[in-house]
Design an enzyme around this catalytic site. Structure first.
Site, PDB file in Angstrom:
ATOM      1  N   CYS A 184       0.822  -1.226   0.000  1.00 47.10           N
ATOM      2  CA  CYS A 184       0.000   0.000   0.000  1.00 47.10           C
ATOM      3  C   CYS A 184       0.851   1.270   0.000  1.00 47.10           C
ATOM      4  CB  CYS A 184      -0.945   0.008   1.184  1.00 47.10           C
ATOM      5  SG  CYS A 184      -1.915  -1.505   1.286  1.00 47.10           S
TER       6      CYS A 184
ATOM      7  N   HIS B 149      -3.671   6.871   2.454  1.00 39.63           N
ATOM      8  CA  HIS B 149      -4.066   5.547   1.971  1.00 39.63           C
ATOM      9  C   HIS B 149      -5.442   5.197   2.551  1.00 39.63           C
ATOM     10  CE1 HIS B 149      -4.271   1.418   1.076  1.00 39.63           C
ATOM     11  NE2 HIS B 149      -3.925   0.985   2.279  1.00 39.63           N
TER      12      HIS B 149
ATOM     13  N   ASN C 218     -10.121  -0.642  -0.264  1.00 43.37           N
ATOM     14  CA  ASN C 218      -8.665  -0.514  -0.178  1.00 43.37           C
ATOM     15  C   ASN C 218      -8.064  -0.984  -1.510  1.00 43.37           C
ATOM     16  OD1 ASN C 218      -5.942  -0.841   0.323  1.00 43.37           O
ATOM     17  ND2 ASN C 218      -6.244  -1.686   2.379  1.00 43.37           N
TER      18      ASN C 218
END
Ligand code: ACO
Length: 330
Positions: A117, A257, A287
Site C-alpha cells: 500500500c 491511503h 482498499n
C-alpha cells in the site's frame, strides 16, 4: 548560485474499471453483512475489473491520462515507476508492459516497486531523488493493483476490504518553490507475516497442493495491522511536518491511503487534523493498496479540491510492514 530543483506533479490520472461489487453482493457470497462492513471499515462498494483486463492495462490508462493533463507525450518520460504487488507476471516488470502499451519507444528506465500500500509513496520518493539529482527530468509514477485476482472470496476477513484500481502522476523538474518538499520511507521487517500471499515465490513455489490449499491468496492479521497502521501513520505525519518546520495547521489536504475509515479517524485524532481535511473515497473503492493515494489525488485534482500553494500531506502503510509520507506544496 545553483537553483534548487524540485519534483512537481503536473498531471494525474486514474483507472477505475466498471464492475462494481457492493456489500449487498458480498452478503450473497459470504457470511457477512452490509452493516458489519460499513461500520468496521467505511466501505460500501469496490471495483472488480473484467477478466479481459490486466494490471498493465489499468496502469497504462492511468499514466496516459496523467500525461494528457501534463500536455506531455509518452516519449517525454525519462522513467516509469510502477508500484504494485499484483504485477502482470513475476517477470518482466509491469512497468515494461506499460511502456510498450503507451507506445513509448525511447527506452526509458521502467521498473516496479513492491511496497504494497506504500508503493506509490515509495515510487514518488525514488522519482524525487532522480529528479533532484538531475538524473531525470520527467517521471511517470503509478500505483496499480488488480487485487481481485489474489483475493479469496471465501475469506470474509480479507475479501470485503479490497478493490481494483490504478492511479498515476507525472512528476517534472521545476525550479519554483512548489513540488515535493520531503518524502520519508520506512519498513519494519519484523512484521512481514502480518500481511502475506504465502505461495508463488521461492519460499513456496507453485504446486497443485499450494493451489488446492488456497495459498496464493492474501492472508492478513487485520487487528494487528490496524494497530500498527494508526501508530506508524501518525508518526509519519508528525515527522513529515517537523522536517519542514510545519504544524498540523499548515496542512490543506491529507491524501492518505484509504484502508479503513476507522484507521483514518484514529490518525486524524492523533495528529489533530480534522477528518474533513482528508480526501475520502474509501466508501466507493475500498482498499486499492498502492493505487489508493493516486486515485484519491486524481479525484481531488479533477474535483478542484486542490489549489495552488496548498500543502498536501500523503501517508500510506501496508504489507512489509512498509510505510511512508510525502509532503507537497501544490
Ligand atoms: N463480516 C462479518 N464478520 C466479520 C467479517 C466480515 N466481513 N470479518 C471478520 N468478521 C468477524 C470476525 O470473525 C470476528 O468474529 P469473532 O469475534 O467471532 O472471532 C469479529 O468479526 C471481529 O473481528 P475483528 O478482527 O476483531 O474485527 P475488527 O474490528 O478488528 O475489524 C478489520 C477487522 C476490518 C479487518 C480491521 O482489523 C482492519 O481494518 N484492519 C486493518 C487491515 C487493513 O486495512 N489491511 C489492509 C492492508 S494494510 C493497510 O492498508 C493499512
Amino acid at each position: 548560485m545553483t537553483t534548487e530543483v524540485r519534483s512537481r506533479i503536473v498531471g494525474t490520472g486514474s483507472y477505475k474499471g466498471e464492475g462494481v461489487l457492493t456489500n449487498h453482493d458480498l452478503e450473497q457470497m459470504l457470511d457477512t453483512t452490509d452493516d458489519w462492513i460499513t461500520e468496521r471499515t467505511g466501505i460500501k462498494e469496490r471495483r472488480v475489473v473484467s477478466k479481459k483486463i490486466v494490471t498493465s492495462d489499468m496502469a497504462a490508462h492511468a499514466l496516459g491520462q496523467a500525461l494528457d493533463m501534463a500536455g506531455l507525450e509518452p516519449n517525454d518520460l525519462d522513467m516509469i515507476i510502477c508500484g504494485t504487488v499484483t504485477p502482470d507476471r513475476p517477470l518482466p516488470a509491469t512497468a515494461a508492459y506499460v511502456q510498450k502499451k503507451l507506445g513509448a519507444s525511447n527506452h526509458c528506465a521502467s521498473f516496479d516497486v513492491a511496497a504494497a500500500c506504500a508503493g506509490f509513496i515509495y515510487g514518488m520518493s525514488i522519482a524525487d531523488v532522480f529528479i533532484r539529482t538531475q538524473k531525470a527530468k520527467r517521471v511517470g509514477v503509478i500505483g496499480v493493483e488488480l487485487l481481485s485476482r489474489v483475493l479469496d472470496y471465501t475469506d470474509r476477513n480479507t475479501c470485503v476490504l479490497f478493490g481494483d484500481g490504478a492511479g498515476a502522476a507525472v512528476l517534472v523538474a521545476d525550479e519554483s518553490d512548489r513540488g515535493i518538499l520531503s518524502t520519508h520511507t520506512y519498513t519494519d521487517g519484523s512484521l512481514t507475516e502480518l500481511l502475506i500471499i504465502p505461495a508463488g515465490g521461492s519460499v513456496m513455489p507453485t504446486t497443485p497442493n499450494t493451489a488446492a490449499e488456497r495459498l496464493h491468496y492474501v492472508r492478513m492479521e487485520g487487528r494487528e495491522v490496524f494497530r500498527y497502521a494508526v501508530r506508524y501513520l501518525s508518526e509519519a505525519a508528525r515527522t513529515a511536518l517537523k522536517a519542514n518546520n510545519m504544524t498540523n495547521d499548515d496542512v490543506s489536504l491529507v491524501v492518505a491511503h484509504q484502508a479503513n475509515i476507522r484507521i483514518l479517524d484514529g490518525v486524524a485524532k492523533r495528529v489533530d487534523i480534522p477528518l474533513d481535511r482528508f480526501v475520502l473515497n474509501i466508501e466507493r473503492f475500498g482498499n486499492t493498496s498502492s493505487a489508493s493515494i493516486p486515485l484519491a489525488l486524481d479525484e481531488a485534482v479533477r474535483g478542484n479540491l486542490v489549489k495552488s500553494d496548498d500543502i498536501l500531506l500523503m501517508i500510506a502503510l501496508g504489507g512489509g510492514i512498509s510505510w511512508g509520507s510525502a509532503l507537497i506544496k501544490w
